[in-house]
Structures are given as structure tokens and as C-alpha cells.
Design a protein around this motif. Sequence first.
Motif, PDB file in Angstrom:
ATOM      1  N   LEU A 216      37.271 101.628 -42.677  1.00  0.00           N
ATOM      2  CA  LEU A 216      37.870 100.797 -41.676  1.00  0.00           C
ATOM      3  C   LEU A 216      39.518 101.007 -42.122  1.00  0.00           C
ATOM      4  N   LYS A 217      40.253 100.528 -41.230  1.00  0.00           N
ATOM      5  CA  LYS A 217      41.787 100.773 -41.283  1.00  0.00           C
ATOM      6  C   LYS A 217      42.149  99.147 -41.185  1.00  0.00           C
ATOM      7  N   ALA A 218      42.864  98.511 -42.012  1.00  0.00           N
ATOM      8  CA  ALA A 218      43.329  97.223 -41.866  1.00  0.00           C
ATOM      9  C   ALA A 218      44.616  97.333 -41.132  1.00  0.00           C
ATOM     10  N   ILE A 219      44.922  96.569 -39.941  1.00  0.00           N
ATOM     11  CA  ILE A 219      45.953  96.558 -39.095  1.00  0.00           C
ATOM     12  C   ILE A 219      46.991  95.355 -39.385  1.00  0.00           C
ATOM     13  N   ALA A 220      46.304  94.220 -39.397  1.00  0.00           N
ATOM     14  CA  ALA A 220      47.141  92.961 -40.043  1.00  0.00           C
ATOM     15  C   ALA A 220      46.197  91.868 -40.388  1.00  0.00           C
ATOM     16  N   ALA A 221      46.761  91.245 -41.290  1.00  0.00           N
ATOM     17  CA  ALA A 221      46.066  89.966 -42.021  1.00  0.00           C
ATOM     18  C   ALA A 221      46.529  88.841 -41.073  1.00  0.00           C
ATOM     19  N   GLY A 222      45.267  88.015 -40.557  1.00  0.00           N
ATOM     20  CA  GLY A 222      45.489  86.821 -40.006  1.00  0.00           C
ATOM     21  C   GLY A 222      45.938  85.624 -40.620  1.00  0.00           C
ATOM     22  N   SER A 223      46.347  85.721 -41.875  1.00  0.00           N
ATOM     23  CA  SER A 223      46.844  84.578 -42.508  1.00  0.00           C
ATOM     24  C   SER A 223      48.286  84.216 -42.530  1.00  0.00           C
ATOM     25  N   GLN A 224      48.688  83.219 -43.013  1.00  0.00           N
ATOM     26  CA  GLN A 224      50.195  82.915 -43.002  1.00  0.00           C
ATOM     27  C   GLN A 224      51.054  83.853 -44.127  1.00  0.00           C
ATOM     28  N   ARG A 225      50.307  84.242 -45.124  1.00  0.00           N
ATOM     29  CA  ARG A 225      50.626  85.169 -46.210  1.00  0.00           C
ATOM     30  C   ARG A 225      49.905  86.295 -46.307  1.00  0.00           C
ATOM     31  N   ARG A 226      50.465  87.323 -47.062  1.00  0.00           N
ATOM     32  CA  ARG A 226      49.447  88.475 -47.279  1.00  0.00           C
ATOM     33  C   ARG A 226      48.550  87.980 -48.103  1.00  0.00           C
ATOM     34  N   LEU A 227      47.478  89.031 -48.149  1.00  0.00           N
ATOM     35  CA  LEU A 227      46.183  88.527 -48.737  1.00  0.00           C
ATOM     36  C   LEU A 227      46.208  89.083 -50.221  1.00  0.00           C
ATOM     37  N   ALA A 228      45.625  88.632 -51.302  1.00  0.00           N
ATOM     38  CA  ALA A 228      45.707  89.119 -52.643  1.00  0.00           C
ATOM     39  C   ALA A 228      44.745  90.530 -52.463  1.00  0.00           C
ATOM     40  N   GLN A 229      43.769  90.330 -51.524  1.00  0.00           N
ATOM     41  CA  GLN A 229      42.659  91.616 -51.593  1.00  0.00           C
ATOM     42  C   GLN A 229      43.202  92.702 -51.026  1.00  0.00           C
ATOM     43  N   LEU A 230      44.285  92.687 -50.194  1.00  0.00           N
ATOM     44  CA  LEU A 230      44.965  93.619 -49.273  1.00  0.00           C
ATOM     45  C   LEU A 230      46.495  93.434 -49.280  1.00  0.00           C
ATOM     46  N   PRO A 231      47.136  93.558 -50.296  1.00  0.00           N
ATOM     47  CA  PRO A 231      48.590  93.239 -50.539  1.00  0.00           C
ATOM     48  C   PRO A 231      49.398  94.048 -49.642  1.00  0.00           C
ATOM     49  N   ASP A 232      48.967  95.248 -49.442  1.00  0.00           N
ATOM     50  CA  ASP A 232      50.106  96.166 -48.747  1.00  0.00           C
ATOM     51  C   ASP A 232      49.779  95.961 -47.189  1.00  0.00           C
ATOM     52  N   VAL A 233      48.922  95.140 -46.644  1.00  0.00           N
ATOM     53  CA  VAL A 233      48.569  94.859 -45.197  1.00  0.00           C
ATOM     54  C   VAL A 233      49.616  93.986 -44.603  1.00  0.00           C
ATOM     55  N   PRO A 234      50.389  94.067 -43.665  1.00  0.00           N
ATOM     56  CA  PRO A 234      51.436  92.828 -43.154  1.00  0.00           C
ATOM     57  C   PRO A 234      50.562  91.696 -42.437  1.00  0.00           C
ATOM     58  N   THR A 235      51.155  90.675 -42.444  1.00  0.00           N
ATOM     59  CA  THR A 235      50.514  89.613 -41.687  1.00  0.00           C
ATOM     60  C   THR A 235      50.724  89.919 -39.949  1.00  0.00           C
ATOM     61  N   LEU A 236      49.965  89.038 -39.349  1.00  0.00           N
ATOM     62  CA  LEU A 236      50.504  89.107 -37.853  1.00  0.00           C
ATOM     63  C   LEU A 236      51.797  88.669 -37.663  1.00  0.00           C
ATOM     64  N   SER A 237      52.312  87.742 -38.042  1.00  0.00           N
ATOM     65  CA  SER A 237      53.751  87.338 -38.120  1.00  0.00           C
ATOM     66  C   SER A 237      54.735  88.555 -38.585  1.00  0.00           C
ATOM     67  N   GLU A 238      54.432  89.237 -39.620  1.00  0.00           N
ATOM     68  CA  GLU A 238      55.270  90.279 -40.153  1.00  0.00           C
ATOM     69  C   GLU A 238      55.105  91.487 -39.209  1.00  0.00           C
ATOM     70  N   SER A 239      53.923  91.516 -38.231  1.00  0.00           N
ATOM     71  CA  SER A 239      54.106  92.582 -37.373  1.00  0.00           C
ATOM     72  C   SER A 239      54.396  92.347 -35.903  1.00  0.00           C
TER      73      SER A 239
END
Length: 321
Positions: A216-239
Motif C-alpha cells: 500500500l502507499k501512504a498518502i496522508a496521516a490523519g493525526s495532528q502530527r506525523r506518526l512515529a510509525q510512518l515519519p515520512d508521511v505528511p499529515t492532512l494539514s501539511e498536505s
Amino acid sequence: MRRRHFLSATASLMAALPSAEAWAWPDQPIKIVVPFTPGTGPDIIARFIDDRLSPKLGQPIVVENVAGASGNIGTQQVARAKPDGYTLLSQVSTLVMNASLFKNLPYDPVADFAPIGLTALGSLVLVSHPGQVPATLAELEAAARAAPKILTYGSPGVGTPHHLSMALVETTMAIELVHVPYKGTAGALQDLLGGQINYMFLPIHVAAQHVRGGKLKAIAAGSQRRLAQLPDVPTLSESGLKGIDVDMWYGFFAPKGTPADLIDRLNRDIGAVLETPDARRVFEAQGLIPVTSTPQALGEIVAHDRDRWADVVSKRGIQAG
């Protein structure tokens, strides 16, 4: 004058003293109602707290699963329970989502409960099949504007957090996708991995393993901050969706009218359990992060999210099945 000062001081002292209930509490077993099946987030949290809170209080704590009607049956049971500190509720943010999804709901998530405090956060990640060409949120938006109602997304069912999270993205971007509801996560995930559907919000602990494996490809983290498990994935806000997050929150509640001193004691004792290294280890294995809050803070979150999800449900015309 002296008498007036004496009476005022006495009234202040009495107000600060614990209630009669607090002097005796707890002198009998405590029940934690989980309005979902065993193994769900609220159940895991309740049983973790049960094992460690019971010795502290000197009374047995019984976790009772009262599943059905998307959590409404067990939640209603607690709303109607005696407000004496012996019946508690372990819930998740679907508590406020249901307020808009179900007509004639037999309880009010704000008026009928006394918040005790947050217990955990669970993050969702927007993912796609690796072969999906719109591979960023901006590309997804552009593709959906060029060809509305072509791209698809799955969910475990109508009105689930996974569904409403994507509906919030649609509403915020003013785009139209096609929702494909499944009966549970397994079928939706299988079709996403096979490329039969294009996108989906998944819990971080489910998404991360497939992203790392290249499935799978991660597009955006739904949290307020980037997630430790996928640190290179931007948040919705950053996107580009400024101020938007879709974290699922978990919390404990009591029936409205439960004495404030009992609520405060439960908040302190449960908070102490959640702040241990053991809590982080157990929760993270389930994709959860233990958190604490004041009762007031949880109450504000409930009120805010009830309005936020009501707006999404109304604008998207979503109806629970």
C-alpha cells in the motif's frame, strides 16, 4: 460582621469537603460497560484499566460488553444508570458521530454523561493501492475535480470513522468520490490490496505493515502530527487541509449527575494507570497512544466533535444503515 464572615468561611469549607458518596465510595464492585464486542479498542482499554485500578480502589471491577446498534445499546444503559460512581462507560468518538447518524437516539452524548477523561488516541492513515496514479492528496483532488464520482474509497461500513473521515476530506476539498461500504475491515482491505478500490483510511497499526511491505502507499496521516510509525508521511494539514485531523479519541464517562469529587478521583486514578510505561507498550501494540485529560477538556472535545461530524453528515447526506 464576624458572624457573616464565620458563615461565609463555613460555607466555603463545606463546599470543599467530599460528598457523602465520596466518603464511602467504593464499597461495592464497579462496572465498566463497553458497548462493543471484546477485542475492540474500548474493550482493550477498559480491561487494561480494570486490572490495575481494582487493587488501587480495593474493589472488583467488572467489564461488561453490551454490544449492538453501533454501540447505542450499552451507551444508553449507562446514560440511564444511577449516578453513583459504580457504572462507567468506555467509549470512542463514534459516541458523537452516532448523534447525527441515528434518528431518535435514546441519549444525548453531551447532556447525559459526565466526562471523566481521555484514555487514548487512535490514528488513521489515508492509503491507496501502489498502482494508483493520483498518489498525493493534491493529485487526488485534481483528479476528482476533473472526473467526479470516478475514484472510489472503501470503509468497514456506513457511518464508521473510516467513512466519515473520507467524507470530511470530500467536504473540505469540495470533491465527489464513490464510497464503497463493506461489512467490516477485512473485505475492504482485501479489495484495496487487490486494486478493486482506490483509497481507504486505515488504523495506523494495520496500514504501517502494508506500507512497509510495499503493498500500500501512504498518502496522508490523519493525526495532528506525523506518526512515529510512518515519519515520512505528511499529515492532512501539511498536505493542504489546514487544521484538519481525524484522530479517533477514546475516553471514560459516567452518568450525568455523578458527584464531581468522584469524577475527579476517577480522573486521577485512571490517569495514573495510563501514565505508566506498561500502558504505552500495551496500547501501541493496538495502534493506540495512551493520553490523559481533565474532565472539562474531554467535555469540550465531545461538544466540538458532535458539531463537526453533524456538519459532515448533513452536507454528505449520510444515513446509517
